[in-house]
Design a protein around this motif. Sequence first.
Motif, short mmCIF file in Angstrom:
data_model
loop_
_atom_site.label_atom_id
_atom_site.label_comp_id
_atom_site.label_asym_id
_atom_site.label_seq_id
_atom_site.Cartn_x
_atom_site.Cartn_y
_atom_site.Cartn_z
N PHE A 47 0.83 -1.21 0.00
CA PHE A 47 0.00 0.00 0.00
C PHE A 47 0.87 1.26 0.00
CE2 PHE A 47 -1.74 3.28 2.87
CZ PHE A 47 -2.79 3.74 2.08
N ASN A 51 1.17 4.01 -3.08
CA ASN A 51 0.80 5.40 -2.83
C ASN A 51 1.99 6.34 -3.05
OD1 ASN A 51 -2.07 6.05 -1.39
ND2 ASN A 51 -1.48 3.92 -1.12
N THR A 156 -6.78 3.48 0.03
CA THR A 156 -6.74 3.56 1.50
C THR A 156 -7.90 2.80 2.12
OG1 THR A 156 -5.64 5.73 1.40
CG2 THR A 156 -6.72 5.13 3.47
N THR A 159 -7.38 -1.02 1.66
CA THR A 159 -6.36 -1.56 2.56
C THR A 159 -6.89 -1.67 3.98
OG1 THR A 159 -4.61 -0.60 1.19
CG2 THR A 159 -4.03 -1.22 3.45
#
Length: 218
Positions: A47, A51, A156, A159
Amino acid sequence: MLPLTPRYTQLTAKGGGDIGVADAAAPDDLFTTYAVFATIAFTLVVFLFENYLSLRQKSTYHKTEFPQELQTTVGIIDVERAKELKKAAENKKADVTTEDKKETKVDDSENQDDDEADTKSKVDRNAPLLPQLQSKFSAAQSYGLDKVNFSLVSSTYSTLEGIIFVLLGFMPWIWDASCDIGAKYFGYTESENEIKISLIFLLYTTIIGTITGLPWEL
């Protein structure tokens, strides 16, 4: 902190434990101790890396000035195309013969309509590229920025949802619920009808995944 144990496990359920009770009877080996922790850690690493790439891409979408290198290159292409079109127009004009001028009035009217359509098509097709790219640059930058922002929020949420499902033991609970449904309404048993139980499990997870992912579908 360790070991991390899901709130619901099949062992505690079969042993009479309730949802929310940690599995204290699990064997104290390396896999049991670090499996949940490693899963969450790997999910977070992926993640964060994704990002990081998105944030780097996002910085490029804040640029409002048309790239100078691209402007120079496309300008050269437009100049070359203009020369080619001019040369083609001169050659076409030179190929006009006296027989074309002796056509009937009806034919002239029909040909005039066709020529106007062809001329309009040529104007659109042969327009300089640079003004078109410059007019679309701002809109493309704005769209790209919105897309990256949406991706950051969506990833987000996904996750966090995955981590919460792991900590709660959501998938084992769905499997046990599928076994209960299969046994109650169809007479299926986990040992003899595992494929059919798996289909019920797949149906459950598909419905839940569709509902939770619906707000992010555009």
